[in-house]
Scaffold this active site. Sequence first.
Site: not given
Length: 213
Positions: A121, A139
Site C-alpha cells: 500500500k 486502503d
Amino acid sequence: MKSKAAVKRIIETLKGIYPEGLCSLQYEKDYELLFAVRLSAQCTDARVNQVTPALFARFPTLESFAEADPEEVGRYIHSCGFYNGKARDLVACAQKLLSDHGGRVPGTMEELTALPGVGRKTANLILGDVYKQPAYVCDTHCIRITGRLGLTDGSKDPVQVERQLREVLPPKESSDFCHRMVLFGRDTCVARSPKCAGCPLQKDCDTWKKEHR
C-alpha cells in the site's frame, strides 16, 4: 465483471466531485510522505497531519532521522498508535535510504517493499504520488467501496483487491482514483452508515441494486 461503461461513469463522476484527487497527507519531501504513510497505519490522516509538523521540525533531515533515538521519535508520534514499532521503522528506514539509496526514495515496488515498515500500500502510494506511475493504493476505504460498487468481488485482502483493480481500472486513472476513494469514503460511502440515498454512484453500485430489487 463491471462493464467498461460503468467503470468510466464511476471514474468520471468521482472526478467531478473531487477534481484534484490529492493525497490527504501533508509533506514537503519525498521521504516525509513515506514516513507519513507509515504513521497512518491504523491511524487517521488527520491525526498524522497534526503530528508530523513537530516531528519534521525536530528531525529536519534524513540524516537526523537516521541518527535519532527511536524512543524520542516515539514521543513525537505517540498519539498515532503503535508508536514504538513505527518509531523503530522510521529510524531504520532512514538509515537504509542513506546506506542503500543515496538518500533518495527508490522508485520500484521491489526496492520500496524492502524498506523497513513499507508494504505494498505504501509502495503504491509512493509510486503514484512521487513517480507518477500507475498505482493501486488499497486502503480500507478503497477495499470497502470498490467491493460495494462491484469493481471487485468483495475480497478484504489488499493484494487480491489490487489485482482485481488492475484488471478494471485504466492505469493512468489508478492513483487519483484511489485518492478519490478515500475522500468518498469519508464523505459518503462511510463504513457503518453509508449515505446511499442520493449517492452519485448509486446507479452503478452493485450493493444498492441488490438491496433495492
